[in-house]
Write a protein that holds these residues in place. Structure first.
Motif, mmCIF file in Angstrom:
data_model
loop_
_atom_site.group_PDB
_atom_site.id
_atom_site.type_symbol
_atom_site.label_atom_id
_atom_site.label_comp_id
_atom_site.label_asym_id
_atom_site.label_seq_id
_atom_site.Cartn_x
_atom_site.Cartn_y
_atom_site.Cartn_z
ATOM 1 N N GLY A 70 114.207 -52.373 46.663
ATOM 2 C CA GLY A 70 113.564 -53.318 47.576
ATOM 3 C C GLY A 70 113.980 -53.158 49.018
ATOM 4 O O GLY A 70 113.480 -53.859 49.896
ATOM 5 N N GLU A 71 114.851 -52.209 49.297
ATOM 6 C CA GLU A 71 115.373 -52.061 50.661
ATOM 7 C C GLU A 71 114.403 -51.354 51.596
ATOM 8 O O GLU A 71 114.465 -51.550 52.811
ATOM 9 C CB GLU A 71 116.697 -51.298 50.613
ATOM 10 C CG GLU A 71 117.823 -52.059 49.926
ATOM 11 C CD GLU A 71 119.118 -51.263 49.888
ATOM 12 O OE1 GLU A 71 120.163 -51.843 49.530
ATOM 13 O OE2 GLU A 71 119.082 -50.055 50.212
ATOM 14 N N ARG A 113 98.607 -64.644 47.277
ATOM 15 C CA ARG A 113 99.795 -63.926 46.813
ATOM 16 C C ARG A 113 99.487 -63.290 45.475
ATOM 17 O O ARG A 113 99.198 -63.995 44.497
ATOM 18 C CB ARG A 113 100.982 -64.869 46.665
ATOM 19 C CG ARG A 113 102.310 -64.169 46.378
ATOM 20 C CD ARG A 113 103.357 -65.149 45.916
ATOM 21 N NE ARG A 113 104.702 -64.618 46.004
ATOM 22 C CZ ARG A 113 105.743 -65.119 45.328
ATOM 23 N NH1 ARG A 113 105.570 -66.169 44.551
ATOM 24 N NH2 ARG A 113 106.938 -64.584 45.470
ATOM 25 N N GLY A 117 106.537 -57.739 40.809
ATOM 26 C CA GLY A 117 106.298 -57.359 42.183
ATOM 27 C C GLY A 117 105.288 -58.306 42.806
ATOM 28 O O GLY A 117 104.503 -58.948 42.100
ATOM 29 N N TYR A 118 105.333 -58.389 44.127
ATOM 30 C CA TYR A 118 104.465 -59.335 44.822
ATOM 31 C C TYR A 118 103.816 -58.682 46.045
ATOM 32 O O TYR A 118 104.376 -57.763 46.646
ATOM 33 C CB TYR A 118 105.256 -60.560 45.291
ATOM 34 C CG TYR A 118 105.956 -61.291 44.188
ATOM 35 C CD1 TYR A 118 107.305 -61.071 43.907
ATOM 36 C CD2 TYR A 118 105.272 -62.228 43.412
ATOM 37 C CE1 TYR A 118 107.945 -61.742 42.887
ATOM 38 C CE2 TYR A 118 105.909 -62.910 42.386
ATOM 39 C CZ TYR A 118 107.240 -62.664 42.131
ATOM 40 O OH TYR A 118 107.874 -63.326 41.110
ATOM 41 N N SER A 144 107.091 -57.332 48.112
ATOM 42 C CA SER A 144 108.442 -57.676 47.675
ATOM 43 C C SER A 144 108.524 -57.497 46.165
ATOM 44 O O SER A 144 107.517 -57.243 45.512
ATOM 45 C CB SER A 144 108.797 -59.119 48.072
ATOM 46 O OG SER A 144 107.903 -60.039 47.453
ATOM 47 N N ARG A 145 109.716 -57.637 45.637
ATOM 48 C CA ARG A 145 109.887 -57.505 44.199
ATOM 49 C C ARG A 145 111.109 -58.283 43.751
ATOM 50 O O ARG A 145 112.048 -58.509 44.529
ATOM 51 C CB ARG A 145 110.025 -56.036 43.804
ATOM 52 C CG ARG A 145 111.255 -55.339 44.357
ATOM 53 C CD ARG A 145 111.199 -53.830 44.116
ATOM 54 N NE ARG A 145 111.255 -53.493 42.702
ATOM 55 C CZ ARG A 145 110.911 -52.307 42.205
ATOM 56 N NH1 ARG A 145 110.470 -51.351 43.022
ATOM 57 N NH2 ARG A 145 111.012 -52.064 40.916
ATOM 58 N N ASN A 146 111.099 -58.671 42.493
ATOM 59 C CA ASN A 146 112.233 -59.337 41.864
ATOM 60 C C ASN A 146 112.537 -58.550 40.599
ATOM 61 O O ASN A 146 111.816 -58.656 39.602
ATOM 62 C CB ASN A 146 111.891 -60.796 41.535
ATOM 63 C CG ASN A 146 113.070 -61.548 40.958
ATOM 64 O OD1 ASN A 146 113.836 -61.011 40.160
ATOM 65 N ND2 ASN A 146 113.223 -62.795 41.365
ATOM 66 N N THR A 174 102.948 -58.584 53.088
ATOM 67 C CA THR A 174 104.357 -58.336 52.802
ATOM 68 C C THR A 174 104.526 -58.022 51.327
ATOM 69 O O THR A 174 104.104 -58.804 50.473
ATOM 70 C CB THR A 174 105.220 -59.555 53.162
ATOM 71 O OG1 THR A 174 105.036 -59.881 54.545
ATOM 72 C CG2 THR A 174 106.690 -59.256 52.901
ATOM 73 N N ILE A 198 107.149 -50.219 47.933
ATOM 74 C CA ILE A 198 108.518 -50.730 48.019
ATOM 75 C C ILE A 198 109.403 -49.887 47.118
ATOM 76 O O ILE A 198 108.996 -49.496 46.023
ATOM 77 C CB ILE A 198 108.564 -52.229 47.651
ATOM 78 C CG1 ILE A 198 109.946 -52.812 47.925
ATOM 79 C CG2 ILE A 198 108.129 -52.461 46.214
ATOM 80 C CD1 ILE A 198 109.965 -54.345 47.868
ATOM 81 N N GLN A 250 102.202 -60.556 49.349
ATOM 82 C CA GLN A 250 101.781 -61.736 50.109
ATOM 83 C C GLN A 250 100.792 -61.280 51.166
ATOM 84 O O GLN A 250 101.122 -60.416 51.999
ATOM 85 C CB GLN A 250 102.980 -62.411 50.759
ATOM 86 C CG GLN A 250 102.624 -63.605 51.622
ATOM 87 C CD GLN A 250 102.070 -64.763 50.828
ATOM 88 O OE1 GLN A 250 102.590 -65.099 49.772
ATOM 89 N NE2 GLN A 250 101.012 -65.381 51.324
ATOM 90 N N THR A 288 110.377 -50.318 52.560
ATOM 91 C CA THR A 288 108.974 -50.640 52.365
ATOM 92 C C THR A 288 108.117 -49.780 53.289
ATOM 93 O O THR A 288 108.599 -49.226 54.273
ATOM 94 C CB THR A 288 108.683 -52.121 52.661
ATOM 95 O OG1 THR A 288 109.066 -52.420 54.015
ATOM 96 C CG2 THR A 288 109.436 -53.039 51.703
#
Length: 127
Positions: free
Chosen positions: A55-56, A19, A79-80, A71-73, A69, A51, A82, A58
């Motif tokens: 985040g909606e 990750r 951001g990530y 993703s983000r926070n 995958t 993304i 995986q 991708t």
């Protein structure tokens, strides 16, 4: 201005997972799209995943669909990526990047040159 710092790279065996994280500084992170790119030895840099700011939305390169995958926070400004079922062809330096507000994920997948870049983190997948 946005600064990006990647972490989480390393050595992993084929079939394993990693990750990656991308820590951002700057107040505008939540309104800008971001993505992950990679550059393998002797090859050109290529997009891996993107993304949208919310985040909606991708997008993924065909070579990683179903395995990676993104993703983000936005609260944590991170951001990530995986990465599962890794194989030696995934060996590369992985870069986090972001674009200015208003750029869409479609534009980025089509080749938009990102505005902000991290320095990269090395991922090595062994047999």
């Amino acid at each position: 201005q946005v600064q990006l710092v990647e972490s989480g790279g390393g050595l992993v065996q084929a079939g394993g997972s990693l990750r990656l994280s991308c820590a951002a500084s700057g107040r505008s992170f939540s309104i800008i799209p971001m993505g992950w790119f990679r550059q393998a030895p002797g090859k050109e840099r290529e997009i891996v995943a993107v993304i949208s700011a919310s985040g909606e939305r991708t997008g993924y390169a065909d070579s990683v669909k179903g395995r990676f995958t993104i993703s983000r926070n936005n609260v944590e400004k991170t951001g990530y990526l995986q990465m599962n079922s890794l194989n030696p062809e995934d060996t590369a330096v992985y870069y986090c990047a972001a674009a200015r507000a208003g750029i869409t994920t479609v534009q980025i997948m089509a080749g938009y040159v990102m505005d902000y870049w991290g320095k990269g983190t090395l991922v090595t997948v062994s047999l």
